[in-house]
Design a protein around this motif. Sequence first.
Motif, short mmCIF file in Angstrom:
data_model
loop_
_atom_site.label_atom_id
_atom_site.label_comp_id
_atom_site.label_asym_id
_atom_site.label_seq_id
_atom_site.Cartn_x
_atom_site.Cartn_y
_atom_site.Cartn_z
N GLU A 137 0.83 -1.20 0.00
CA GLU A 137 0.00 0.00 0.00
C GLU A 137 0.86 1.24 0.00
OE1 GLU A 137 -0.55 -3.36 1.91
OE2 GLU A 137 0.15 -1.72 3.19
N THR A 138 2.04 1.14 0.67
CA THR A 138 2.90 2.32 0.72
C THR A 138 3.62 2.56 -0.60
OG1 THR A 138 3.75 0.99 2.53
CG2 THR A 138 4.12 3.38 2.65
N VAL A 139 4.02 1.46 -1.23
CA VAL A 139 4.88 1.60 -2.40
C VAL A 139 4.08 1.28 -3.66
CG1 VAL A 139 6.96 0.79 -3.51
CG2 VAL A 139 6.85 0.87 -1.02
N GLN A 140 3.98 2.26 -4.55
CA GLN A 140 3.29 2.02 -5.81
C GLN A 140 4.18 1.22 -6.75
OE1 GLN A 140 2.19 5.75 -7.41
NE2 GLN A 140 0.60 6.14 -5.89
N ILE A 141 3.57 0.72 -7.80
CA ILE A 141 4.34 -0.08 -8.75
C ILE A 141 5.41 0.77 -9.42
CG2 ILE A 141 4.24 -1.42 -10.85
CD1 ILE A 141 1.66 -2.49 -10.10
N PHE A 146 6.69 14.79 -2.67
CA PHE A 146 7.94 14.46 -2.00
C PHE A 146 7.91 13.05 -1.43
CE2 PHE A 146 10.49 18.06 -2.48
CZ PHE A 146 9.65 19.16 -2.54
N ASN A 147 6.91 12.32 -1.82
CA ASN A 147 6.81 10.94 -1.38
C ASN A 147 7.52 10.06 -2.40
OD1 ASN A 147 6.13 8.35 -0.76
ND2 ASN A 147 3.93 8.71 -0.58
N PRO A 148 8.63 9.46 -2.02
CA PRO A 148 9.40 8.72 -3.01
C PRO A 148 8.74 7.42 -3.42
CG PRO A 148 10.38 8.45 -0.87
CD PRO A 148 9.26 9.42 -0.69
N PHE A 149 7.67 7.05 -2.77
CA PHE A 149 7.05 5.77 -3.13
C PHE A 149 5.89 5.94 -4.08
CE2 PHE A 149 9.89 3.78 -0.48
CZ PHE A 149 9.91 4.36 0.77
N GLN A 150 5.73 7.18 -4.56
CA GLN A 150 4.71 7.40 -5.57
C GLN A 150 5.36 7.53 -6.92
OE1 GLN A 150 2.46 10.81 -4.68
NE2 GLN A 150 1.42 9.92 -2.94
N THR A 195 9.71 6.56 -7.42
CA THR A 195 11.03 7.14 -7.63
C THR A 195 12.09 6.52 -6.72
OG1 THR A 195 10.36 8.90 -6.15
CG2 THR A 195 10.31 9.37 -8.49
N ALA A 196 11.67 5.94 -5.59
CA ALA A 196 12.67 5.36 -4.68
C ALA A 196 13.39 4.21 -5.36
CB ALA A 196 11.99 4.89 -3.41
N SER A 197 12.61 3.31 -5.94
CA SER A 197 13.19 2.15 -6.60
C SER A 197 14.14 2.58 -7.71
CB SER A 197 12.02 1.32 -7.14
OG SER A 197 12.46 0.30 -7.91
N ALA A 198 13.70 3.52 -8.53
CA ALA A 198 14.56 4.00 -9.61
C ALA A 198 15.81 4.65 -9.04
CB ALA A 198 13.80 5.01 -10.48
N GLY A 199 15.63 5.44 -7.98
CA GLY A 199 16.77 6.13 -7.40
C GLY A 199 17.81 5.17 -6.85
N ALA A 220 10.99 2.64 -14.62
CA ALA A 220 10.54 2.30 -13.27
C ALA A 220 9.92 3.43 -12.47
CB ALA A 220 11.71 1.72 -12.48
N ALA A 221 10.17 4.68 -12.87
CA ALA A 221 9.71 5.75 -11.99
C ALA A 221 8.29 6.18 -12.27
CB ALA A 221 10.63 6.95 -12.09
N GLY A 222 7.85 6.01 -13.48
CA GLY A 222 6.48 6.39 -13.74
C GLY A 222 6.35 7.38 -14.88
#
Lengths: 400, 425, 272
Positions: free
Chosen positions: A245-249, A339-343, A252-256, A330-332
């Motif tokens: 729920e916190t991390v979308q598919i 500023f939410n890196p999980f969106q 930016t965090a994953s890409a970063g 991966a980032a979208g």
Amino acid sequence: MQDEMTTVAKGSVAVATGNVVIDAAVDLRKRPRIREALIQGFLFLCGALSILTTVGIVFELGKESLSFFSQQLWEDTNKQLVVAADVEMTTFEIVEGGKALQGGDIIRINDEVMRIVVLDGGLVTVERGLQGTRVVSHSAETDIFVSNKVSLTEFFTGTKWNPQIGQFGIWPLVTATLMTSAFAMIIALPLGLSVAIYLSEYASDRARGILKPILEILAGIPTVVYGYFALTLMTPLLRKVLGAETVQIYNTASAGIVIGILILPLVSSMSEDALRAVPRSLREAAYGLGATKLETAVKVVVPAALSGITAAFIVATSRAIGETMIVAVAAGAGPNLTFNPFQSAETMTGHIVRISGGDLSYDSIDYNSIFAIGLMLFFVTLSLNVISQRIVRRFREVYE
Amino acid sequence: MADQQVRTQGTASLPQGEGFQENFAARHRAGRVWYVVFQASTIIGIVVLTALLYNIVNGAFGLAAIQNEVNPETLAVEGVPLDKLDKQHLVDILQQNLSKGLLRRFESEQPFAERTREDVYDLVIERVVEPQVVHTWSLYDSLFRRSAVLAAAAEDYPDARIEFMSWIDPKFVTTPQSSDPEKAGVRTAILGSLWTIAITIVFAFPLGVGAAIYLEEYATDHWVNRIIQTNINNLAGVPSIIYGMLGLAIFVRALEPLSSGTLFGLTDPTTANGRTIFSAGLTLGLLILPLIIINGQEAIRAVPDSLRRASYGLGATKWQTVWHHVLPNALPGILTGTILAVSRAIGETAPLIVVGASTFITVDPSGPFSKFTTLPIQIYQWTARPQDEFRNIAAGAIIVLLALLLALNASAVLLRNRYSRRVRS
Amino acid sequence: MISLTNGQKRPFATLSSNGEYAIEVQELRVHYGDFMAIKDVNFRIERQKITAIIGPSGCGKSTMLRAFNRMNELVPTAWTEGEVLFQGQNIYAEWVDPVQVRRHIGMVFQKPNPFPKSIYENVAWGARINGFQGDMDALVERSLRQAALWDEVKDKLYQSGLSLSGGQQQRLCIARAIAVEPEIVLMDEPASALDPIATLKIEELMRQLAQDYTIIVVTHNMQQAARVSDRTAFLMMDEDRAGYLVEYGLTKEIFTNPQDKRTEDYITGRFG
């Protein structure tokens, strides 16, 4: 010797150069070597081509950006003429409501461009026939359009990017770029420096022989493969650890994080070069004072190599900012100021790639807008690279 | 532990001097802790590489649930099953199940009379039975959780048969692109990559080496030359996407008559614009030009001066010295660097997307003025699709790309080693 | 407690029979891999005296000097046999911490190698990492005075150590070494990279320092050894290029009345 001279003298040549006759045995004059000159000219052109490239980049990016900022977009005001206007009239009655107009606004009715001189309730006085358009009569209920240029202030301070409806704030793209780069830096800088210290101060030759090729391999993997990795492994991992729920598919965090892995070899190899350049005598001096290996490495060698390490950090940051494919995968898609890196969010580079991957007609607002973004990207990365070179040059440590 | 005690006892007898606090134990402890930290950070590099390879292999092989549109058993004729029917019966089945238009097309491509029985059988399978992959599982799941997979498949896809698929196989490399993940291959993409790189090398290698020769052998300390050098160093750090935009603006747009081939009358009938292999190749060429130059400079700088002096001493001109002595000596280094630059170019995706790689082509490129797609772009497009099967073939394509790069880099390393051995002997 | 000339008091742990000698070398052999660099050396170095080690180049003088503070171990292939006793303890024993050894037996190198830090920091650094809690300013001043450098740098303590001249840099390195208060200072050809005037300053300094520290100096300059040292050890290389001790004794004796013919040959310049 004597015989030699005589023989030479026998075969001597009288050479005329201007008024001077040289009785010489060999001809030492300069001769025009056309082939040499041509080749040198060709080679110079090869070198100068690089300048052409830079000029080309600045010129093209600049030209389209200029076009972007000076382009006139007509926005429908949802106002219409109440009464028909003929060629003589300079004051019209227009509908209330719709987008608010001001004195000085440029408006367009049919093909004619006008400028509002006075606005008084429902009545507007205009200067007609501007921008080379012909003054013609207009029927009632014709739509009125107002000119909407992209202003620099809007570009740099606006928070929504949607060129189709006239929103040109670059901040959503910039924050996404900053977030991915920040994550990348947090991963790559400490880890890269740590690896560099290990390789240069602690590792045996055998260990170095294994580790360096591995880092080289990591550096040589194409970024699109890293993008695949980010989408198919890093994101599911983050989702499992932090909850789906916190991390979308797309986030930016994953890409970063994966960008950080991408630039880790760069940081470590540049830092390691800097550390190895510190002469052995400094390390010996430290050991001679009864310092441990850690103290020598961290308190003598690293400070001594600081300019090289700083340069490595800056170059790596520049690389992270310019990275495209990992964020594209991966980032979208779609700018999103958060500023939410999980969106999901779109960076500057991801945006450029998405827009140009679709149908792109020349001189459309989309086409010009990506050049404006590109120009900004170019200047940011160029400044970072120049700064890093300056740092190395100015603060290059003198060891002896 | 006894050691520890003896150690402190032994050293405690050494005087510390006024003002000094004994802290050796703490310092050594800190040293040990940080040593582990440093070592661990290098292990992370190995871990990541392994994870990456595991991830890719995991996706490229695995069980798949395949469902048939039409049950082949219903196509049996007079009790004879489908795979045993002769060619005439198979042709009949085709005629019964395919549209007229499709039949006409197949006939015009190659008349049924000329086709072998195997060809017709394949067509029947492809067009009438139409097996579809409805779900795939990773290699890990397929090997270690097989029963769970089979149970899930029986529940969700009762009509499907479970087969182990390796998404990368020799056929994969030779089949052209297709919108159907089971049938798609990377041939179009590989050929596109090869054509593009060929143009890149032809463009960038001579110019790059030429510039390197100029800067190392001919250039004086003139301000123009210094600007050229700084400029090249800066260009090496420009993000690759900017090169794509430059290529778009100049090669695709401004030089359209040239890059589309209209100038030579060789336009691709489906394109007629500048988004061709030619533009792509030149764009990548500009991108790797600074790399070739910088590397070439280093290789030329490494040539010992004594060689040059020997040549000049015999009365050779500068160019003769360069061509006959410096270049041959620097060539292995130049080639190694060029191979590395080329492998970088092969992996580039963003600039080519900007230049205008085609999103879907199935026809092999016929020349420099055709539409193009490249292997990394293919990977990108497949990865971006939502269906699972596209991830699988993306993984397969990645393996092909990595294999190609491995071969290139291995040859560069071999070249480097042979060169250094030669110099040492 | 012993009182030093600068008023400092230092404890001196043992006054056993090995208290007279700063270092006792017993059957020392130093190897680099298969190559034996130093062979069967035995002698005793008296404390608070200047001992010079001389010999032809390549005979292993530096190697032997570095064996006294375990600096050889920085080379991975180096290993040692025999014993080097410092205050009655073999510094090569299993349980000994080389880091501590080097704290007590300091070193000044051939080419001055100050850290690229300020002059102050150069001197303070060693003391700081070794846990010095007292008045750092005082320690720095004391060390620089002992190294005869204070007057020249007292107004520019925060300038880089590399901004000094060669001779000053070497004195800075000496100040740095004595700031951690070692018992022994090893000097590996400390003046060979300096001009004659700077050399003389260093030699003067050595004599002053000998009042508080034991100095062991390697030098290829015989005149320097004769001028400066109280004891001299003469090393030579055998056919296998291993260094060995030929003669050791009072400097006066070695240079006027050597026991060994080889020593005499070297002193009189017949070779080396």
